[in-house]
Write an enzyme that holds these catalytic residues in place. Structure first.
Site, short mmCIF file in Angstrom:
data_model
loop_
_atom_site.label_atom_id
_atom_site.label_comp_id
_atom_site.label_asym_id
_atom_site.label_seq_id
_atom_site.Cartn_x
_atom_site.Cartn_y
_atom_site.Cartn_z
N ASP A 106 15.07 0.11 3.40
CA ASP A 106 13.88 -0.64 2.99
C ASP A 106 13.23 0.01 1.77
O ASP A 106 12.93 1.20 1.76
CB ASP A 106 12.88 -0.68 4.14
CG ASP A 106 11.85 -1.78 3.98
OD1 ASP A 106 11.42 -2.01 2.84
OD2 ASP A 106 11.48 -2.40 4.98
N SER B 254 5.61 -6.18 7.63
CA SER B 254 5.23 -5.48 6.41
C SER B 254 3.72 -5.20 6.44
O SER B 254 3.25 -4.50 7.33
CB SER B 254 5.64 -6.31 5.18
OG SER B 254 5.57 -5.55 4.01
N HIS C 69 14.23 -4.34 3.38
CA HIS C 69 12.99 -4.99 3.77
C HIS C 69 13.20 -6.41 4.27
O HIS C 69 12.52 -6.86 5.19
CB HIS C 69 12.03 -4.98 2.58
CG HIS C 69 10.60 -5.20 2.95
ND1 HIS C 69 9.90 -4.31 3.73
CD2 HIS C 69 9.73 -6.20 2.65
CE1 HIS C 69 8.65 -4.74 3.87
NE2 HIS C 69 8.53 -5.90 3.24
#
Length: 686
Positions: free
Chosen positions: A623, A538, A658
């Site tokens: 995501d 991320s 995610h």
């Protein structure tokens, strides 16, 4: 792994992007459209390429998965906690991927009442997540959220725990959680903007009515803020919060007055963060107001709550970051951090005693656990370290007696914590600042520069990666890897200033700190460039993207998971989920100064014709935090420009978002892919 197969090629459709009079050409902008069959076809080509290149590691991946799984107790359960007369726990059954939520009345050994069996609920779905479980004050009803897509857009539902009936009430596009008023029929919940996914509206719902009748209680108009709702531990107040990266604001309503209007606690002031705890007739406010960089605690009477009435309760300290306050009827507990280390301080309200829990390691992690019971003298906390499995401990704050309720089991019979060594070292950054690194390795691993080392960091949002124990990581340590956590600026490991020095126009400190940590580890003979690997996900994936542009020859391999790499284009598009709330972290590129600074490090915009290390990039099609097209575009541009023959692999989970796969063990398959990538590069897959 074979590198002879031709990598997927991506067509270019140049798109002109103009900001501040400057022109950029994005040849891969068209990948932003998941409805375009050519986009899906490209992603599937990348997956096929990944599968072909890594075919020789498939058996090893399977073996790694089984090895990782074998250390984990399948029929495991959490330590029960008591709330409103019931003991609540979560357990798993052998061969099952999802948790079972249960409770027992009054006694821990009473008959179990199963609230939710997620294994049954997950049938027919590629992804399943139950979240936001909230029990009504009379213990008869449950509110819960279900996500079957992995975009964190939950359907809010309700269940009668006496009959097992799931009500017809279904509220879509929520955060998944709800707060009960004292009447056991009114709930407050938060909805998301369907496009940006920002949590922006609080509604009131009466059980048994249509969601179309729900009353809008609050709308957060500022698109740099998100809103949420919760109940104080004292149960007396329902609280609506609004927060941005730098600023917070709260409104309160008594739980026994659901038809009333929320009252402003204290209006937002730019740069002032605060959070609330309630006890007796007062609120206790953790805040950075008036320059309290590392936070202090104020208190105020519940009748006059605005900031001009706040009085200091715990003063600000330059050397100690005050992270949280947990309140009990006779004690309060402070979570602090000094010189990077967690501390827990216990104080009696009557002032007769205060003390710290003793910890004697320098690579440990401890934190206050689940403590919903207000009327107790027992504090539950969690302790672990890089070499010590996690323990859940109940500590009697009066007698100081402690009981280890559960120590994480490492199955397989091979683990002995005495076989592993942990330490903390300090690298010198290019500006002279000392950056801490937590290390763990097997005691037989040579420290002569020949050992492989995986260096990990996150470095954003003030989020601290503490040195924690991992059973999965043993698969690397037992094969001679050293594991390093670089506590770079951008996190809060060394206090709030450590965060401030790694954001906005100082963001590059995060990247250079990481590189300087790598150079230190090489200089001190922990590893060498031929055996050094780096990993981040991320915002940590952004770190990876910046690092490989800035110091590509320093690493043999890089893993970038769900990486935020197209910083400028994303931050200029306020329709992309969560963009506007990020301005205080990265800056607003609609302002020229921030645009220029972001352009100087944005990984996608700084890919150039040079050699890059071996790279594995992962993402999820659904995501909601970092859209799949950021790494897709990045990989396409890397393929076009890089001048080496090193591996560049892109693996897309076409069903997940995610957080990756939803099953308890399914996520281990993703870990096995990453570890196989590293171990193959080290020729250790046999």
């Amino acid at each position: 792994m074979s590198t002879e197969l031709k990598a997927p090629s991506v067509k270019k459709i140049p798109k002109e992007l103009i900001a501040h009079g400057e022109r950029r050409i994005d040849e891969y902008y068209w990948l932003n459209d998941p409805e375009n069959p050519d986009v899906i076809a490209y992603l599937e080509q990348e997956n096929a390429y990944y599968d072909t290149i890594t075919a020789n590691t498939k058996d090893f991946q399977g073996a790694l998965f089984e090895e990782m799984k074998s250390r984990i107790k399948e029929d495991d359960s959490s330590v029960p906690y008591k709330s409103n007369g019931y003991w609540y726990a979560t357990r798993y059954e052998i061969g099952k991927e999802y948790p079972i939520f249960g409770r027992r009345f009054e006694k821990e050994d009473a008959a179990e009442e199963v609230i939710f069996n997620c294994n049954e609920m997950a049938k027919g779905f590629d992804y399943f997540k139950l979240g936001g479980l909230s029990i009504s004050p009379n213990n008869q009803l449950a509110a819960f959220g279900v996500d079957t897509v992995s975009r964190r857009q939950y359907i809010l539902q309700f269940k009668n725990l006496l009959t097992g009936e799931v009500f017809d009430d279904k509220i879509e596009n929520t955060t998944g959680s709800a707060v009960w008023a004292d009447d056991n029929k009114t709930v407050f919940y938060c909805k998301k903007d369907p496009v940006t996914l920002r949590s922006d509206k609080i509604y009131k719902h009466i059980l048994g009515t249509s969601s179309e009748e729900d009353v809008l209680v609050f709308c957060e108009e500022d698109d740099t803020y998100s809103t949420f709702v919760y109940k104080t531990k004292s149960k007396k107040y329902i609280v609506i919060g609004s927060s941005s990266t730098l600023t917070s604001e709260y409104q309160i309503l008594r739980s026994d007055n659901p038809e009333g209007a929320f009252q402003m606690f204290s209006k937002r002031e730019r740069g002032v963060e605060y959070s609330l705890a309630h006890y007796g007739d007062k609120f206790y406010i953790l805040t950075n107001k008036d320059g309290a960089t590392n936070f202090k605690v104020m208190r105020v009477n519940e009748q006059q709550t605005s900031s001009e009435h706040w009085e200091e309760f715990i003063a600000h300290r330059e050397e100690v970051l005050l992270e949280d306050i947990e309140i009990f009827s006779e004690h309060y507990v402070l979570s602090e951090r000094e010189n990077g280390l967690n501390q827990i301080k216990i104080v009696r309200w009557d002032g007769k005693e205060s003390y710290y829990l003793p910890f004697d390691n320098e690579t440990y992690t401890t934190y206050v656990g689940t403590n919903p019971d207000f009327e107790t003298n027992v504090l539950r906390y969690v302790y672990n370290s890089l070499t010590t499995p996690s323990s859940v401990i109940d500590f009697n704050m009066d007698t100081k007696a402690k009981e280890v309720k559960k120590e994480q089991e490492v199955l397989g019979g091979k683990f002995d914590k005495e076989n592993y060594t942990s330490e903390r070292v300090w690298a010198t950054a290019q500006d002279g600042v000392k950056v801490p690194i937590s290390l763990v390795y097997h005691k037989d691993t040579p420290l002569d520069g020949s050992s492989p080392l995986l260096q990990y960091a996150y470095g954003s949002y003030g989020y601290t990666i503490d040195p924690y124990f991992s059973t999965v990581r043993l698969s690397l340590l037992d094969r001679g890897f050293i594991y390093a956590i670089a506590h770079v600026r951008g996190g809060e490991y060394l206090g709030r200033t450590w965060y401030e020095e790694g954001k906005l126009l100082k963001k590059k400190n995060t990247f250079t700190d990481f590189i300087d940590c790598s150079k230190y580890l090489i200089a001190e003979k922990y590893t060498s460039p031929a055996h050094l690997y780096a990993s981040g996900g991320s915002a940590g994936g952004l770190l990876m993207g910046a690092v490989v542009n800035m110091a590509p020859t320093l690493y043999n391999g890089i893993i970038a998971a769900v990486p935020f790499v197209d910083v400028v284009t994303t931050m200029l598009d306020d329709s992309i989920p969560l963009t506007t709330g990020e301005y205080d972290e990265w800056g607003n590129p609609n302002t020229k100064e921030y645009y220029d600074y972001m352009m100087s490090y944005s990984p996608y915009d700084n890919v150039k014709a040079q050699k890059y290390p071996h790279m594995l990039v992962t993402t999820g099609l659904h995501d909601s935090q970092v859209q799949y097209f950021e790494p897709a575009k990045w990989v396409a541009r890397l393929r076009e420009l890089k001048t080496d023959k090193n591996l560049l692999l892109f693996n897309i989970n076409m069903e997940a978002g995610h957080g990756g796969a939803s099953g308890r063990f399914e996520s281990l398959k993703e870990e096995a892919k990453e570890y196989a990538f590293l171990l193959e590069l080290e020729h250790k897959i046999q």
